[in-house]
Each structure stands twice: as C-alpha cells, then as structure tokens.
Scaffold this motif. Structure first.
Motif, mmCIF file in Angstrom:
data_model
loop_
_atom_site.group_PDB
_atom_site.id
_atom_site.type_symbol
_atom_site.label_atom_id
_atom_site.label_comp_id
_atom_site.label_asym_id
_atom_site.label_seq_id
_atom_site.Cartn_x
_atom_site.Cartn_y
_atom_site.Cartn_z
ATOM 1 N N ASP A 108 0.761 -0.696 0.220
ATOM 2 C CA ASP A 108 0.296 0.183 0.215
ATOM 3 C C ASP A 108 0.686 1.272 0.160
ATOM 4 N N GLU A 109 2.012 1.383 0.011
ATOM 5 C CA GLU A 109 2.529 2.449 1.067
ATOM 6 C C GLU A 109 4.226 1.772 0.013
ATOM 7 N N THR A 110 4.361 2.826 -1.273
ATOM 8 C CA THR A 110 5.801 2.806 -1.191
ATOM 9 C C THR A 110 7.114 3.303 -0.241
ATOM 10 N N LEU A 111 8.053 2.899 0.499
ATOM 11 C CA LEU A 111 8.538 3.165 1.277
ATOM 12 C C LEU A 111 10.198 3.217 0.606
ATOM 13 N N ASP A 112 11.329 4.090 1.049
ATOM 14 C CA ASP A 112 12.073 4.236 0.405
ATOM 15 C C ASP A 112 13.035 2.125 1.063
ATOM 16 N N PRO A 113 13.739 2.008 0.064
ATOM 17 C CA PRO A 113 14.495 0.472 0.068
ATOM 18 C C PRO A 113 15.479 0.049 0.850
ATOM 19 N N LEU A 114 16.130 1.765 0.911
ATOM 20 C CA LEU A 114 17.176 1.763 1.355
ATOM 21 C C LEU A 114 17.381 1.170 3.279
ATOM 22 N N PHE A 115 16.065 2.122 3.377
ATOM 23 C CA PHE A 115 15.579 1.957 5.536
ATOM 24 C C PHE A 115 15.458 0.383 5.268
ATOM 25 N N CYS A 116 14.604 0.077 4.400
ATOM 26 C CA CYS A 116 13.417 -0.727 4.421
ATOM 27 C C CYS A 116 14.658 -2.054 4.647
ATOM 28 N N ASN A 117 16.029 -1.917 3.788
ATOM 29 C CA ASN A 117 17.039 -3.345 3.647
ATOM 30 C C ASN A 117 17.315 -2.917 5.147
ATOM 31 N N LEU A 118 17.885 -1.919 5.665
ATOM 32 C CA LEU A 118 18.249 -2.041 7.320
ATOM 33 C C LEU A 118 17.337 -2.484 8.131
ATOM 34 N N LEU A 119 15.447 -1.933 8.165
ATOM 35 C CA LEU A 119 15.858 -2.990 9.027
ATOM 36 C C LEU A 119 15.056 -3.826 8.879
ATOM 37 N N LYS A 120 15.126 -4.557 7.756
ATOM 38 C CA LYS A 120 15.516 -6.128 7.671
ATOM 39 C C LYS A 120 17.031 -6.593 8.383
ATOM 40 N N HIS A 121 18.075 -6.135 7.620
ATOM 41 C CA HIS A 121 19.499 -6.709 8.853
ATOM 42 C C HIS A 121 19.584 -6.682 9.353
ATOM 43 N N HIS A 122 18.625 -5.859 9.920
ATOM 44 C CA HIS A 122 18.464 -5.688 12.173
ATOM 45 C C HIS A 122 17.976 -6.713 12.376
ATOM 46 N N TRP A 123 16.863 -6.571 11.789
ATOM 47 C CA TRP A 123 16.089 -7.668 12.342
ATOM 48 C C TRP A 123 16.516 -9.213 12.271
ATOM 49 N N LEU A 124 16.608 -9.234 11.155
ATOM 50 C CA LEU A 124 17.811 -10.757 10.779
ATOM 51 C C LEU A 124 18.360 -11.044 12.029
ATOM 52 N N GLU A 125 19.451 -10.035 12.752
ATOM 53 C CA GLU A 125 20.146 -10.399 13.618
ATOM 54 C C GLU A 125 19.139 -10.564 14.908
ATOM 55 N N GLU A 126 18.394 -9.517 15.003
ATOM 56 C CA GLU A 126 17.714 -9.274 16.815
ATOM 57 C C GLU A 126 16.810 -10.861 16.914
#
Length: 307
Positions: free
Chosen positions: A175-193
């Motif tokens: 539903d939203e066009t989010l900044d891909p770079l920021f989304c990628n940061l959140l993904k990799h942060h979550w993967l380690e968390e």
C-alpha cells in the motif's frame, strides 16, 4: 538442571548465517533519497494530521524515521551492557553459552554503529539539523539497575517489537512506496535481533531455574521499564516537534501543537510498547516462562493502546 547448550549452538549457527557487514549495508558515502517515506505510516501516524501539507507530512515522516533509528542506537546502550554482563557470567563456565552471548554483544554494538551512521547521513541531507536525545548512558545505567530477569523480559519485548515492525509494516506492504534502503536496514536489523530473542529467553529460563520466585518482582520491573520508556518516547517527541517547526518554517498554534502531540504520542507508544506487548511470540515466550507472566502483561496492555 537445564541442558541448553544445543540451543545456544543453534543461535551461533543462525547468527553466522545471517550476519552482515556494516560497510556493505550502509556505505559511509550513502546519500539518502528523501522523496519517499522511510517508515510506514502505521508507525509514524503522519497522514491523518489535517493541517499539515503533503510535503510537511513527508518531512514529519522523515523526522520520525530518523528518531526511530536514533532510539535504537539510544536503547541498545543497555542491551550491550546486558549481553556483556550475561556473557561475563559464563567466564570459565560454558564456552558455547559465552560465545553465543559475546556474538549478541558484538551485534548490538554493530547495530549502534549502523544507526549512528544512518542518523549522520540523515543530518547531512535533511533540511535542518534534527534534535535527538543524548542521555543514553544515563538511561542505560538506570535500566541495568533492575534485575537481569526484569531487563531480559524488557529486552525480549523490544526485540520482538522490531520483528512486528518489519513483518507488519515492511514485508509485504503493497500500500505504500517506502524507501528501499531504509527497509533493507530494518530487515537486516531484525535478522540479527531474531537470534537475540532466543538468547533472552534462554537466559531468562536459566535464571528462573535457579530462582523461580524472582519472576513476580521481574514483572513489576518490566512494568516500570515500560513507564520509563514512555517518558523517553515523549521526550523525543518534544524534540521531533521542534525539528518539524524549524523544517516547515512556522510555529504551530497551541491547538495544532496539542493535536500533533496527542497523535504522535499515541503513534510512538503504540509502535514501541503496544506492538511489542501484543507480539504473538512475546506472549508465547512469556507463557512458556509462566502463565502468570503472560497474564500480567495482558493486564497492562490497555494502558498502551493495546486493548
């Protein structure tokens, strides 16, 4: 006696599999694209503010996203201390447990460096210098004054909150066009968390195996830490509004400021507290520790917009 070594070894293996390098994820020369939202509106609540223009709502989204990154940098100050303290308890003890906890420590430090780099890059590209809290050491010391069990439960909440954020607002968000770079940061942060949540649970089990009576006081401490977190969020919110006024070049009326404060407070508290409390895995982990733990958290939920 608990035999958890296989679980700790599994955490190490998972950590090695998903590990990433800071300079590859966010190079030092990164330039941000401010044309899209960074965070979903589900986490910033900017789209329903009627007196802001579309451009101003986008600026508020960016301010909130930068503060979001900074708050992880801020709060992981205590997480580093917690992981290092738990690792130190295994010195001359179980080497596998210690190795897993040292990886936990190192990854939390890396996350702090990631978010520090992001906020630095953000400051270079944004219209004005953002105002951010700077008392993370003081706050970390106050948190670490609580029992390890209380802090582990709080940390489990915070880490599973990041999972909820990624799963509910980034992954599969059409539903939203989010900044891909920021989304990628959140993904990799979550993967380690995700590995850290397992270690929080294992360490909590370890404590309760030795002192089951410690749970009641630890849950009270968890409640106190949520109250303190709410205060921290409100302090950052006040700074966000200062930054927004500078960015838009006007002073909000008392009515506008009140509406902004109320809507943004609800957004902050729901995002950082409510979404953590309602996370299915958080509740199931609590239930595994004790049905009392889950019950106590559910009783707190309405206080944080989590009915």
């Amino acid at each position: 006696m608990l035999n958890q070594t296989t679980e700790y070894q599994s955490c190490i293996q998972s950590s090695e599999r998903v590990s990433w390098r800071l300079d590859e994820l966010l190079p030092k020369d990164t330039v941000l694209d401010f044309s899209h939202r960074f965070l979903s509106d589900a986490l910033t609540g900017t789209e329903d503010i009627p007196f802001l223009s579309a451009e101003e709502r986008l600026m508020l989204n960016h301010i909130r996203s930068n503060s979001y990154a900074h708050l992880f940098l801020f709060l992981e100050e205590y997480a580093v201390a917690l992981a290092a303290q738990r690792a130190g308890l295994e010195l001359h003890g179980n080497a596998t447990h210690m190795r897993a906890l040292l990886r936990f420590t190192e990854e939390e430090l890396k996350h702090q460096q990631l978010f520090a780099r992001f906020t630095g890059v953000f400051a270079k590209g944004f219209k004005v210098a953002p105002a951010l809290l700077d008392n993370q050491v003081e706050v970390a010391r106050a948190i670490m004054a609580k029992s390890n069990l209380g802090v582990l439960i709080f940390n489990l909440h915070m880490e599973l909150m990041t999972q909820q954020h990624y799963q509910e607002t980034v992954r599969g968000n059409k539903d939203e066009t989010l900044d891909p770079l920021f989304c990628n940061l959140l993904k990799h942060h979550w993967l380690e968390e995700a590995q850290h949540t397992r270690l929080d649970f294992l360490e909590a089990q370890k404590i309760l195996a030795q002192a089951p009576e410690a749970l009641d006081a630890a849950l009270t401490e968890y409640s106190e830490l949520l109250q303190a977190l709410r205060g921290t969020l409100n302090a950052q919110l006040a700074l966000d509004l200062q930054t927004l006024e500078k960015a838009v070049g006007r002073t909000f009326t008392p009515t506008e400021r009140q509406q902004l404060s109320e809507s943004q407070e609800r957004s902050y508290v729901w995002g950082f507290i409510g979404m953590g409390m309602k996370a299915p895995l958080f509740l199931s982990r609590l239930r595994a520790l004790s049905p009392l733990a889950e019950q106590r958290v559910l009783e707190l939920a309405p206080t944080y917009y989590c009915a």
